[in-house]
Design an enzyme around this catalytic site. Structure first.
Site, PDB file in Angstrom:
ATOM      1  N   GLU A   1      46.978  32.184 -40.665  1.00 11.37           N
ATOM      2  CA  GLU A   1      47.219  31.061 -39.753  1.00 11.37           C
ATOM      3  C   GLU A   1      47.606  31.608 -38.384  1.00 11.37           C
ATOM      4  O   GLU A   1      48.223  32.668 -38.289  1.00 11.37           O
ATOM      5  CB  GLU A   1      48.370  30.194 -40.267  1.00 11.37           C
ATOM      6  CG  GLU A   1      48.032  29.441 -41.531  1.00 11.37           C
ATOM      7  CD  GLU A   1      49.111  28.416 -41.885  1.00 11.37           C
ATOM      8  OE1 GLU A   1      49.930  28.055 -41.011  1.00 11.37           O
ATOM      9  OE2 GLU A   1      49.134  27.995 -43.047  1.00 11.37           O
TER      10      GLU A   1
ATOM     11  N   LYS B   1      49.886  32.224 -35.403  1.00 15.84           N
ATOM     12  CA  LYS B   1      51.349  32.259 -35.315  1.00 15.84           C
ATOM     13  C   LYS B   1      51.720  31.694 -33.946  1.00 15.84           C
ATOM     14  O   LYS B   1      51.607  32.368 -32.937  1.00 15.84           O
ATOM     15  CB  LYS B   1      51.865  33.692 -35.470  1.00 15.84           C
ATOM     16  CG  LYS B   1      53.374  33.767 -35.451  1.00 15.84           C
ATOM     17  CD  LYS B   1      53.840  35.191 -35.653  1.00 15.84           C
ATOM     18  CE  LYS B   1      55.339  35.296 -35.863  1.00 15.84           C
ATOM     19  NZ  LYS B   1      56.150  34.701 -34.834  1.00 15.84           N
TER      20      LYS B   1
ATOM     21  N   ARG C   1      60.587  26.402 -34.426  1.00 14.66           N
ATOM     22  CA  ARG C   1      60.283  25.891 -35.756  1.00 14.66           C
ATOM     23  C   ARG C   1      61.058  24.605 -36.004  1.00 14.66           C
ATOM     24  O   ARG C   1      62.260  24.550 -35.759  1.00 14.66           O
ATOM     25  CB  ARG C   1      60.686  26.944 -36.788  1.00 14.66           C
ATOM     26  CG  ARG C   1      60.361  26.548 -38.219  1.00 14.66           C
ATOM     27  CD  ARG C   1      60.616  27.738 -39.097  1.00 14.66           C
ATOM     28  NE  ARG C   1      60.300  27.517 -40.479  1.00 14.66           N
ATOM     29  CZ  ARG C   1      60.159  28.511 -41.348  1.00 14.66           C
ATOM     30  NH1 ARG C   1      60.305  29.758 -40.945  1.00 14.66           N
ATOM     31  NH2 ARG C   1      59.887  28.249 -42.604  1.00 14.66           N
TER      32      ARG C   1
ATOM     33  N   ARG D   1      65.479  25.877 -37.300  1.00 15.59           N
ATOM     34  CA  ARG D   1      65.508  26.917 -38.327  1.00 15.59           C
ATOM     35  C   ARG D   1      66.948  27.252 -38.721  1.00 15.59           C
ATOM     36  O   ARG D   1      67.215  27.691 -39.828  1.00 15.59           O
ATOM     37  CB  ARG D   1      64.761  28.080 -37.726  1.00 15.59           C
ATOM     38  CG  ARG D   1      64.961  29.389 -38.304  1.00 15.59           C
ATOM     39  CD  ARG D   1      63.972  30.280 -37.594  1.00 15.59           C
ATOM     40  NE  ARG D   1      64.267  31.647 -37.911  1.00 15.59           N
ATOM     41  CZ  ARG D   1      63.381  32.616 -37.821  1.00 15.59           C
ATOM     42  NH1 ARG D   1      62.162  32.363 -37.419  1.00 15.59           N
ATOM     43  NH2 ARG D   1      63.712  33.837 -38.113  1.00 15.59           N
TER      44      ARG D   1
ATOM     45  N   GLU E   1      55.580  24.105 -36.008  1.00 16.12           N
ATOM     46  CA  GLU E   1      56.088  24.779 -34.817  1.00 16.12           C
ATOM     47  C   GLU E   1      55.882  23.841 -33.640  1.00 16.12           C
ATOM     48  O   GLU E   1      54.796  23.295 -33.453  1.00 16.12           O
ATOM     49  CB  GLU E   1      55.302  26.086 -34.628  1.00 16.12           C
ATOM     50  CG  GLU E   1      55.889  27.028 -33.626  1.00 16.12           C
ATOM     51  CD  GLU E   1      57.003  27.938 -34.187  1.00 16.12           C
ATOM     52  OE1 GLU E   1      57.397  27.787 -35.365  1.00 16.12           O
ATOM     53  OE2 GLU E   1      57.482  28.801 -33.421  1.00 16.12           O
TER      54      GLU E   1
ATOM     55  N   PHE F   1      52.504  23.395 -40.431  1.00 17.49           N
ATOM     56  CA  PHE F   1      52.005  24.487 -41.269  1.00 17.49           C
ATOM     57  C   PHE F   1      52.450  24.424 -42.723  1.00 17.49           C
ATOM     58  O   PHE F   1      52.022  25.208 -43.532  1.00 17.49           O
ATOM     59  CB  PHE F   1      52.292  25.867 -40.653  1.00 17.49           C
ATOM     60  CG  PHE F   1      53.742  26.163 -40.349  1.00 17.49           C
ATOM     61  CD1 PHE F   1      54.633  26.437 -41.361  1.00 17.49           C
ATOM     62  CD2 PHE F   1      54.186  26.193 -39.043  1.00 17.49           C
ATOM     63  CE1 PHE F   1      55.948  26.739 -41.077  1.00 17.49           C
ATOM     64  CE2 PHE F   1      55.507  26.495 -38.739  1.00 17.49           C
ATOM     65  CZ  PHE F   1      56.403  26.758 -39.759  1.00 17.49           C
TER      66      PHE F   1
ATOM     67  N   ARG G   1      63.203  35.878 -47.387  1.00 18.84           N
ATOM     68  CA  ARG G   1      62.202  36.646 -46.653  1.00 18.84           C
ATOM     69  C   ARG G   1      61.439  37.429 -47.711  1.00 18.84           C
ATOM     70  O   ARG G   1      62.018  38.190 -48.467  1.00 18.84           O
ATOM     71  CB  ARG G   1      62.898  37.615 -45.702  1.00 18.84           C
ATOM     72  CG  ARG G   1      61.956  38.358 -44.786  1.00 18.84           C
ATOM     73  CD  ARG G   1      62.687  39.427 -44.009  1.00 18.84           C
ATOM     74  NE  ARG G   1      63.637  38.881 -43.067  1.00 18.84           N
ATOM     75  CZ  ARG G   1      63.298  38.361 -41.869  1.00 18.84           C
ATOM     76  NH1 ARG G   1      62.045  38.302 -41.515  1.00 18.84           N
ATOM     77  NH2 ARG G   1      64.219  37.909 -41.067  1.00 18.84           N
TER      78      ARG G   1
HETATM   79  P1  AMP Z   1      59.494  35.502 -36.369  1.00 20.39           P
HETATM   80  O1  AMP Z   1      60.275  34.413 -35.641  1.00 20.39           O
HETATM   81  O2  AMP Z   1      58.850  36.446 -35.438  1.00 20.39           O
HETATM   82  O3  AMP Z   1      60.289  36.151 -37.463  1.00 20.39           O
HETATM   83  O4  AMP Z   1      58.257  34.768 -37.111  1.00 20.39           O
HETATM   84  C1  AMP Z   1      58.396  33.705 -38.043  1.00 20.39           C
HETATM   85  C2  AMP Z   1      58.294  32.368 -37.335  1.00 20.39           C
HETATM   86  O5  AMP Z   1      56.970  32.116 -36.873  1.00 20.39           O
HETATM   87  C3  AMP Z   1      58.560  31.165 -38.218  1.00 20.39           C
HETATM   88  O6  AMP Z   1      59.917  30.952 -38.420  1.00 20.39           O
HETATM   89  C4  AMP Z   1      57.908  30.037 -37.427  1.00 20.39           C
HETATM   90  O7  AMP Z   1      58.853  29.523 -36.502  1.00 20.39           O
HETATM   91  C5  AMP Z   1      56.839  30.722 -36.624  1.00 20.39           C
HETATM   92  N1  AMP Z   1      55.457  30.287 -36.937  1.00 20.39           N
HETATM   93  C6  AMP Z   1      54.504  30.062 -36.012  1.00 20.39           C
HETATM   94  N2  AMP Z   1      53.350  29.703 -36.576  1.00 20.39           N
HETATM   95  C7  AMP Z   1      53.555  29.693 -37.907  1.00 20.39           C
HETATM   96  C8  AMP Z   1      52.725  29.407 -39.028  1.00 20.39           C
HETATM   97  N3  AMP Z   1      51.435  29.061 -38.902  1.00 20.39           N
HETATM   98  N4  AMP Z   1      53.288  29.501 -40.266  1.00 20.39           N
HETATM   99  C9  AMP Z   1      54.594  29.863 -40.420  1.00 20.39           C
HETATM  100  N5  AMP Z   1      55.419  30.138 -39.395  1.00 20.39           N
HETATM  101  C10 AMP Z   1      54.913  30.072 -38.147  1.00 20.39           C
END
Ligand code: AMP
Length: 588
Positions: free
Chosen positions: A250, A252, A257, A272, A302, A343, A418
């Site tokens: 998907e 990102k 979130r 979150r 998101e 998502f 996680r």
């Molecule tokens: P990170 O904040 O870098 O740890 O990445 C995880 C975060 O990516 C999640 O908590 C979401 O807020 C965001 N995110 C963006 N697009 C997606 C998606 N398609 N599926 C899941 N999370 C996503």
């Protein structure tokens, strides 16, 4: 239960940083608590009055706390101010001041119960209106009047929202399992906590009705679930290996979130970190009601800012302009329009979907609703071919997203964890550190020249999950513009400490220390072996840790808790993949 009994145990907990010892002390505490009040004891120990998703504010100004301590101790404002400057921790000030109380002020004291302390804290959160500061002050003074010195220390910390016991939720769960069930059953308690986000309620159910009832705690519309998090891997091949050869990739999206709880009468949005965000995005309230047409659902998406002229995604920072805004929402809506890209779907019309495989969850969501102009589904490509995934990845980057999140087709939604169910693959991961890391501010160095009077550089740390400690990784001094420099003290001062925080490992001596709270995104040139930092100490070279070369601030990550910062393990894996790449280049 008398409040004194709890704080005696808090003092023992404060003297150790070892998780097992903390657990033993908590078991001692829980064994003494009446099940009727265990929820309150858990909230107090977490440094809260209510679970995170219930919005409340204690809202007592520091100046009022000083006044209340001054008058109840009989020491006067000046002396309390002096002690405050000397100690830098209001809990210690209260402890000393109450300890020096004169005979006359000792008269008419009564013992404090946990119930009484909690009740007054609740009343402090509820006081509102023009006289609210006076009312709050009265309830706080009432407690201080009856408090013994050590009680005064913890009451003051509770009132200021700075409990600082350093007990992680997972340690509380270990102790609850040992006290009321079997140690091996802790995962069942954690599961319940992850779906209801309310450890006080879980503890009460467990203490009163046993594990059987805890097993019956399920997700409920209106109660946020602790979010599932993603791991990361450096190559698409490695990702496919982890996902049985095939995955849903998907986009990102780079935004905020949101978990939306929808029923025909009400829509609620949670971040979150489980804060209630509903009032900040009123446009989604109506839109989600329209899109879901009377259905009940819990969904995740998101929230991304959009350029209304081009339809392109804008940088995440723009959404943060709307955070914490109480006024001018209409302007915010017009100036920073947002879309919600869905998502996941965790609950739909009476059915808990968290144990349903990803592919089916997505199908159910697609069947249930028709997307609108502002609420849509995330872009997805299901493939077993890394080349296809790479092409899709290049497209996401072009569209302004951050990269991909790969999802195993058979994976369930594990709240609060996680794991390898979701794996992120970010922009230029394999080139020398063009990926960012999220680090926690733990200290600062005094500024010179143009930065005199503010912070010149920050001491940044990564999170060591195994040890539940923060390890320093770099000294960060560039990437800040003037406005940010001015803003730093306002963001950091509330976390200031007298000395290095007990969970921080640092070889450097900073001029200022902070409790780990503020998370910043940092970009650097590469990861190097460093004799001055403690991240991954001794792992790659004896006596040395890892550090970032040329670190540069890129943005605030207010949406991340310090424990969600980039972990030491992730840094080690980034370092290793960098070495591999260098090796490849040299052989070419
Ligand atoms: P990170 O904040 O870098 O740890 O990445 C995880 C975060 O990516 C999640 O908590 C979401 O807020 C965001 N995110 C963006 N697009 C997606 C998606 N398609 N599926 C899941 N999370 C996503």
């Amino acid at each position: 239960m008398q409040y004194e009994e709890i704080v005696e145990i808090y003092d023992k907990i404060a003297r150790t940083t070892k998780r097992l010892e903390m657990t033993d002390h908590l078991v001692e505490l829980f064994s003494k608590v009446d099940p009727e009040e265990i929820d309150k004891v858990v909230y107090l120990t977490q440094g809260k009055v209510y679970p995170d998703f219930i919005p409340y504010e204690l809202g007592i100004a520091e100046r009022m706390v000083i006044k209340a301590i001054a008058s109840t101790s009989g020491l006067g404002d000046n002396e309390i101010e002096r002690l405050w400057k000397e100690k830098g921790d209001m809990g210690h000030v209260a402890e000393e001041a109450i300890g020096r109380k004169t005979q006359t002020t000792l008269m008419g004291m009564s013992e404090l119960s946990v119930e009484k302390v909690y009740e007054n804290l609740e009343k402090i959160t509820k006081a509102s209106g023009p006289n609210s500061q006076d009312i709050k002050m009265r309830y706080f003074s009432d407690l201080m009047h009856n408090a013994k010195p050590v009680e005064a220390k913890y009451i003051t910390r509770s009132v200021m929202g700075k409990m600082r016991l350093g007990v992680a939720d997972m340690t509380l769960i270990d102790a609850l399992a040992i006290t009321f069930a079997e140690k091996e059953q802790r995962d069942e308690i954690e599961r319940a906590y992850n779906v209801c986000s309310d450890l006080g309620m879980v503890a009460e159910t467990l203490a009163k009705e046993g594990l059987e009832e805890v097993r019956k705690i399920h997700l409920k519309v209106g109660v946020p679930i602790r979010a599932m998090l993603a791991e990361r891997l450096p190559t698409l091949e490695a990702i496919l290996e982890k996902t049985e050869g095939k995955a849903a990739f998907e986009f990102k999206y780079d935004g905020l979130r949101l978990q939306a709880h929808i029923n025909p009468d009400k829509v609620e949005l949670f971040s979150r970190r489980l804060e209630n965000m509903t009032d900040q995005f009123p446009e989604f309230k109506t839109e989600l009601k329209n899109v879901f047409q009377g259905k009940e659902a819990i969904i995740e998406g998101e929230c991304v800012p959009i350029d209304v002229n081009t339809g392109a995604f804008l940088p995440f920072q723009i959404v943060s302009h709307r955070r914490g805004r109480k006024y001018g929402l209409r302007e915010a809506q017009e100036d920073y329009p947002v879309h919600l890209v869905l998502f996941d779907c965790l609950y739909l019309d009476g059915e808990d979907l968290t144990n349903t495989p990803y592919k089916k969850r997505r199908e159910q969501l697609k069947k249930a609703i028709k997307p609108s102009e502002t609420v849509m589904f995330s872009e997805v490509l299901v493939t077993d071919d890394p080349d296809d995934a790479e092409r899709f990845f290049l497209q996401t980057i072009e569209d302004g997203s951050e990269g991909l999140i790969a999802k195993s087709l058979t994976s369930v939604y594990v709240a609060g964890s996680r794991g390898w169910n979701w794996i992120k693959y970010k922009k230029d991961y394999e080139s020398e550190m063009s990926d960012t890391v999220d680090l926690v501010v733990v200290g600062a160095f005094a500024g010179r020249g143009r930065r005199a009077g503010t912070y010149g550089a920050l001491l940044m740390a990564s999170y060591d999950e195994d040890e539940d400690r923060y390890k320093t990784f770099c000294k960060l001094g560039s990437g800040f513009d003037d406005e940010m420099l001015l803003d730093l003290p306002t963001r950091l001062d509330e976390h200031k400490l007298e000395k290095v925080h007990e969970k921080v490992d640092s070889k450097m001596k900073a001029d200022f220390w902070f409790e780990p709270a503020l998370v910043l995104e940092v970009l650097g040139a590469e990861i190097t072996i460093s004799p001055s930092h403690t991240a991954a100490l001794d792992q790659k070279r004896e006596g040395a840790g890892l550090a970032i070369r040329f670190p540069r601030f890129t943005k605030y990550r207010d949406d991340k808790a310090p424990t969600e910062a980039t972990t030491v393990k992730e840094l080690v894996s980034m370092y290793e993949s960098q070495l591999k790449k260098l090796d490849l280049q040299q052989r070419m």
